[in-house]
Design a protein around this motif. Sequence first.
Motif, PDB file in Angstrom:
ATOM      1  N   SER A   1       1.478 -18.539   4.698  1.00 45.34           N
ATOM      2  CA  SER A   1       2.619 -17.899   5.362  1.00 45.34           C
ATOM      3  C   SER A   1       3.236 -18.813   6.414  1.00 45.34           C
ATOM      4  N   ILE A   2       2.412 -19.563   7.108  1.00 44.83           N
ATOM      5  CA  ILE A   2       2.921 -20.494   8.122  1.00 44.83           C
ATOM      6  C   ILE A   2       3.645 -21.652   7.446  1.00 44.83           C
TER       7      ILE A   2
ATOM      8  N   MET B   1       5.432 -17.681  12.670  1.00 36.35           N
ATOM      9  CA  MET B   1       4.735 -16.806  11.722  1.00 36.35           C
ATOM     10  C   MET B   1       3.216 -16.944  11.823  1.00 36.35           C
ATOM     11  N   SER B   2       2.742 -17.410  12.959  1.00 28.91           N
ATOM     12  CA  SER B   2       1.312 -17.490  13.234  1.00 28.91           C
ATOM     13  C   SER B   2       0.992 -16.437  14.292  1.00 28.91           C
ATOM     14  N   CYS B   3       0.190 -15.458  13.931  1.00 26.28           N
ATOM     15  CA  CYS B   3      -0.108 -14.357  14.855  1.00 26.28           C
ATOM     16  C   CYS B   3      -1.024 -14.844  15.979  1.00 26.28           C
ATOM     17  N   PRO B   4      -0.544 -14.785  17.231  1.00 25.90           N
ATOM     18  CA  PRO B   4      -1.381 -15.252  18.334  1.00 25.90           C
ATOM     19  C   PRO B   4      -2.619 -14.388  18.562  1.00 25.90           C
ATOM     20  N   MET B   5      -2.624 -13.175  18.017  1.00 25.90           N
ATOM     21  CA  MET B   5      -3.793 -12.314  18.179  1.00 25.90           C
ATOM     22  C   MET B   5      -4.966 -12.801  17.338  1.00 25.90           C
TER      23      MET B   5
ATOM     24  N   GLU C   1      -0.863 -24.327  14.625  1.00 24.04           N
ATOM     25  CA  GLU C   1      -0.182 -23.798  13.442  1.00 24.04           C
ATOM     26  C   GLU C   1       1.163 -23.165  13.815  1.00 24.04           C
ATOM     27  N   ALA C   2       1.219 -22.473  14.959  1.00 23.86           N
ATOM     28  CA  ALA C   2       2.464 -21.834  15.395  1.00 23.86           C
ATOM     29  C   ALA C   2       3.566 -22.873  15.580  1.00 23.86           C
ATOM     30  N   TRP C   3       3.241 -23.981  16.210  1.00 24.29           N
ATOM     31  CA  TRP C   3       4.242 -25.030  16.405  1.00 24.29           C
ATOM     32  C   TRP C   3       4.681 -25.619  15.069  1.00 24.29           C
TER      33      TRP C   3
END
Length: 192
Positions: A31-32, A95-99, A131-133
């Motif tokens: 997804s990421i 699209m990376s869930c920080p939770m 991954e978020a970045w």
Amino acid sequence: MPAWTNWSPPAVMPGSTTERGETMYRVRLWSIRHARLMERLYDTFEGTLLRLDPLLRRIGYARLERPVATVERGVKGFLFDCRMCGQCVLSSTGMSCPMNCPKTLRNGPCGGVRPNGHCEVRPEMRCVWVEAWRGAALMNKGEAIMTVQGPVDHSLQGSSAWLRRIRELADARAAGRAGDDAAAVPGRSPAS
């Protein structure tokens, strides 16, 4: 000594929670890697729900909460390994869930990210924020990752972030403040 005493379980037993975890992790990384596609799908879905707001209000948001939260848990749980915090920021975090961060950090990585980009708490996992970045770099509105997120309101745990977002956007639109959408989720343009 009996032969069974030398037995040790395989690293991942079929059907085990570890195997499920590894599958969820692979889907989350997919997804990421496809964050731009996910962003387009999310924007289309949000616009559709926003157009359905009059119907949703007639039915009643409170009445819809449980079934929508169930569907949201299934969809976002599969695609993003969602924890249903009720305050989804996927569109602001590549699209990376920080939770999914073991420390549940919502505004960037801790100081313990390993040189290889892996988590200090779970060394087998890449840092959620690395991954978020990566995901944000692929998105059209990836600059939203720079937005500081407020602390998690744990009273919203398990509730539908989708319904909350649509209600907020529809209320802003009805009040003639559609431009305030940028304040609600910076980097997002109003859905119409």
